[in-house]
Design a protein around this motif. Sequence first.
Motif, PDB file in Angstrom:
ATOM      1  N   TRP A   1       0.273  -1.336  -0.248  1.00 56.92           N
ATOM      2  CA  TRP A   1      -0.192   0.384  -0.186  1.00 56.92           C
ATOM      3  C   TRP A   1       0.646   0.662  -0.320  1.00 56.92           C
ATOM      4  O   TRP A   1       0.562   2.462  -0.155  1.00 56.92           O
ATOM      5  CB  TRP A   1      -1.074  -0.016   1.370  1.00 56.92           C
ATOM      6  CG  TRP A   1      -1.686  -0.754   1.536  1.00 56.92           C
ATOM      7  CD1 TRP A   1      -2.228  -2.177   0.150  1.00 56.92           C
ATOM      8  CD2 TRP A   1      -2.488  -1.471   2.501  1.00 56.92           C
ATOM      9  NE1 TRP A   1      -3.099  -2.897   0.887  1.00 56.92           N
ATOM     10  CE2 TRP A   1      -3.033  -2.831   2.400  1.00 56.92           C
ATOM     11  CE3 TRP A   1      -3.096  -0.893   3.965  1.00 56.92           C
ATOM     12  CZ2 TRP A   1      -3.668  -3.470   2.991  1.00 56.92           C
ATOM     13  CZ3 TRP A   1      -3.361  -2.132   4.837  1.00 56.92           C
ATOM     14  CH2 TRP A   1      -3.583  -3.181   4.343  1.00 56.92           C
ATOM     15  N   ARG A   2       2.720   1.463   0.040  1.00 58.97           N
ATOM     16  CA  ARG A   2       3.084   2.790   0.710  1.00 58.97           C
ATOM     17  C   ARG A   2       2.990   3.441  -1.147  1.00 58.97           C
ATOM     18  O   ARG A   2       2.978   4.591  -0.731  1.00 58.97           O
ATOM     19  CB  ARG A   2       4.454   1.807   0.085  1.00 58.97           C
ATOM     20  CG  ARG A   2       4.992   1.267   1.559  1.00 58.97           C
ATOM     21  CD  ARG A   2       6.263   0.785   1.651  1.00 58.97           C
ATOM     22  NE  ARG A   2       6.967   1.922   0.883  1.00 58.97           N
ATOM     23  CZ  ARG A   2       8.177   1.666   0.776  1.00 58.97           C
ATOM     24  NH1 ARG A   2       9.222   0.278   0.593  1.00 58.97           N
ATOM     25  NH2 ARG A   2       9.526   2.187   0.105  1.00 58.97           N
TER      26      ARG A   2
ATOM     27  N   LEU B   1       7.524   2.051  -6.248  1.00 56.67           N
ATOM     28  CA  LEU B   1       8.330   0.816  -6.406  1.00 56.67           C
ATOM     29  C   LEU B   1       8.430   0.010  -5.559  1.00 56.67           C
ATOM     30  O   LEU B   1       8.219  -1.260  -5.202  1.00 56.67           O
ATOM     31  CB  LEU B   1       9.596   1.496  -6.751  1.00 56.67           C
ATOM     32  CG  LEU B   1       9.536   2.300  -8.040  1.00 56.67           C
ATOM     33  CD1 LEU B   1      11.297   3.053  -8.351  1.00 56.67           C
ATOM     34  CD2 LEU B   1       9.289   1.227  -9.036  1.00 56.67           C
ATOM     35  N   GLY B   2       8.111   0.681  -3.972  1.00 59.45           N
ATOM     36  CA  GLY B   2       8.332  -0.532  -2.888  1.00 59.45           C
ATOM     37  C   GLY B   2       7.068  -1.270  -2.494  1.00 59.45           C
ATOM     38  O   GLY B   2       7.083  -2.317  -2.355  1.00 59.45           O
ATOM     39  N   SER B   3       6.350  -0.785  -3.461  1.00 61.89           N
ATOM     40  CA  SER B   3       5.011  -1.751  -2.744  1.00 61.89           C
ATOM     41  C   SER B   3       4.582  -2.496  -4.421  1.00 61.89           C
ATOM     42  O   SER B   3       4.859  -3.544  -3.978  1.00 61.89           O
ATOM     43  CB  SER B   3       3.635  -0.877  -3.313  1.00 61.89           C
ATOM     44  OG  SER B   3       3.678   0.568  -2.916  1.00 61.89           O
ATOM     45  N   LEU B   4       5.073  -2.630  -5.676  1.00 53.49           N
ATOM     46  CA  LEU B   4       5.062  -2.986  -5.923  1.00 53.49           C
ATOM     47  C   LEU B   4       6.458  -4.811  -6.064  1.00 53.49           C
ATOM     48  O   LEU B   4       6.242  -5.276  -5.966  1.00 53.49           O
ATOM     49  CB  LEU B   4       5.590  -2.699  -7.309  1.00 53.49           C
ATOM     50  CG  LEU B   4       5.054  -1.677  -8.709  1.00 53.49           C
ATOM     51  CD1 LEU B   4       5.996  -1.093 -10.188  1.00 53.49           C
ATOM     52  CD2 LEU B   4       4.052  -2.593  -8.889  1.00 53.49           C
TER      53      LEU B   4
ATOM     54  N   ILE C   1      11.206  -6.027 -10.576  1.00 53.40           N
ATOM     55  CA  ILE C   1      10.762  -6.072  -9.104  1.00 53.40           C
ATOM     56  C   ILE C   1       9.915  -6.509  -7.839  1.00 53.40           C
ATOM     57  O   ILE C   1       9.266  -6.855  -7.740  1.00 53.40           O
ATOM     58  CB  ILE C   1      11.245  -4.225  -8.541  1.00 53.40           C
ATOM     59  CG1 ILE C   1      10.021  -3.513  -8.712  1.00 53.40           C
ATOM     60  CG2 ILE C   1      12.499  -3.683  -8.282  1.00 53.40           C
ATOM     61  CD1 ILE C   1       9.827  -1.866  -7.915  1.00 53.40           C
ATOM     62  N   SER C   2       9.134  -6.204  -9.751  1.00 55.77           N
ATOM     63  CA  SER C   2       7.290  -7.046  -9.681  1.00 55.77           C
ATOM     64  C   SER C   2       7.255  -8.523  -9.641  1.00 55.77           C
ATOM     65  O   SER C   2       6.757  -9.608  -9.892  1.00 55.77           O
ATOM     66  CB  SER C   2       6.436  -6.200 -10.945  1.00 55.77           C
ATOM     67  OG  SER C   2       6.667  -5.093 -10.601  1.00 55.77           O
ATOM     68  N   LEU C   3       8.623  -8.784 -10.515  1.00 54.53           N
ATOM     69  CA  LEU C   3       8.611 -10.701 -11.151  1.00 54.53           C
ATOM     70  C   LEU C   3       9.007 -11.258  -8.840  1.00 54.53           C
ATOM     71  O   LEU C   3      10.249 -10.778  -8.186  1.00 54.53           O
ATOM     72  CB  LEU C   3       9.931 -11.499 -11.459  1.00 54.53           C
ATOM     73  CG  LEU C   3       8.964 -10.563 -13.024  1.00 54.53           C
ATOM     74  CD1 LEU C   3      10.565 -10.897 -14.050  1.00 54.53           C
ATOM     75  CD2 LEU C   3       8.132 -11.204 -13.599  1.00 54.53           C
ATOM     76  N   PRO C   4       8.824 -12.701  -9.299  1.00 58.84           N
ATOM     77  CA  PRO C   4       9.062 -13.431  -7.968  1.00 58.84           C
ATOM     78  C   PRO C   4      10.378 -13.930  -7.602  1.00 58.84           C
ATOM     79  O   PRO C   4      11.033 -15.043  -7.581  1.00 58.84           O
ATOM     80  CB  PRO C   4       7.336 -14.350  -7.837  1.00 58.84           C
ATOM     81  CG  PRO C   4       6.945 -14.448  -9.799  1.00 58.84           C
ATOM     82  CD  PRO C   4       7.187 -13.150  -9.854  1.00 58.84           C
TER      83      PRO C   4
END
Length: 419
Positions: free
Chosen positions: A71-72, A358-361, A237-240
């Motif tokens: 939610w950042r 970016l931190g949320s993603l 940063i969105s990939l696991p």
Amino acid sequence: MTIKPAGVTSPVAEPPAIRSIAPPLYMFTAAVGGITAGFVSITLGYVLVSRAFSVAAIAELVALNILPLTWRVLIGPMFDLSLTPRHWFLLSAIGAAVGLAPFAFVGLDPANLEFIDFMVLALGVFYALGSGAQTAAIAITSETAVRGRIAGWITAGNLGGVGIGGGLGLWLATHAGMTTAALTLAALCLVCASPMLLIRTPRTGAAQPFRAVVAALGRDAVALVSTRLGWLTIIAISLPMGQGAFIGLLPSVAKDWGASADLTASTTGLLAGMICVPGSLIGGYLCDRYPPQHVLAWSGIACALGEVAMAFGPRTPAAFVVFALANNLLLGVAYAAVAAVIYVGLKGSSGGTMGSLLGSLCNVPVVATTLLLGAVSVPYGANGMMLTEAVLGVGSALLYGTMAWLWRPRRLIGAALAA
């Protein structure tokens, strides 16, 4: 060191000075969020298993604690437009201490699950506030050239804090009771937050009209999604890959290796925190020398191989220690790379907003993977959890590598064709 903010002018007076802190001090400020996360995933994770909670239920608690980090993006602008990042961080540290205190008195049994859920979520909210405020402070006070190093120290503090909140918390909980554990960790949160008192971080928009600040935030957001590098950053940063979701659930399955409470506490807590420090510093060093996105992809593959080795390794207490520490070392490298990917492109004028976006993603795949592993644990156990995350990690790294190759600058494509 005292510097003046770039790009800010005032017809009336000089802009307020900005004071940074040495990169190693970020290890302490980052430990605040790590302490609360370690308490939830390790201390609560181990204690609740012994009190009729399932691994899936604990995975849901861990995911609930991480959820506010996604939610950042909603709270990021307030770091640039309201109180200073320093003030927001200190408020979040006080909130973390207050959020830990109730665990000293509440009974940890299924009858109190709703209250436990609420407090775990609250700790996640304070973690998100502190992380976002810290990112905004970095964007304002630091030069780009040192942000890879800062990312290493922050990751060291974050993961080291997990070791303190988990390992020390579990040891205190099993030897002195949950009251002592919760109150001790609450006090440590306040102590670790103290270096932020040294930072001077005036509001980025303090010397500019509100409309101009909002317009600048919009331009930076558009710039992020208008460039090849911006999209590669978002994808990376969105990939696991390099997420370490299984590491967060390791205490709940430690008995599969015959690990006692003390061995679990020392291995997944204090020792894991210590081994993460060199891993994080290595990751920060690599990100100062190579593109952080590439470091993240390679470290994601390394983390996957570490989990595969643990899945097929012997099930003994000694093997538990060796594999757990090896995977935490690799996790330190990966987490430092994630932080560096976020920090390197930040600007002081929009550090809170863009850093929070970016931190949320980067936390979305952590939450999703944690919930997935909790579901996998029911039919397939610990091995299924490790192999599932390993497949996700390798697949994600290969996907990122393919896209980075296809989207490389045209001049490199021409040179490759000529060769």
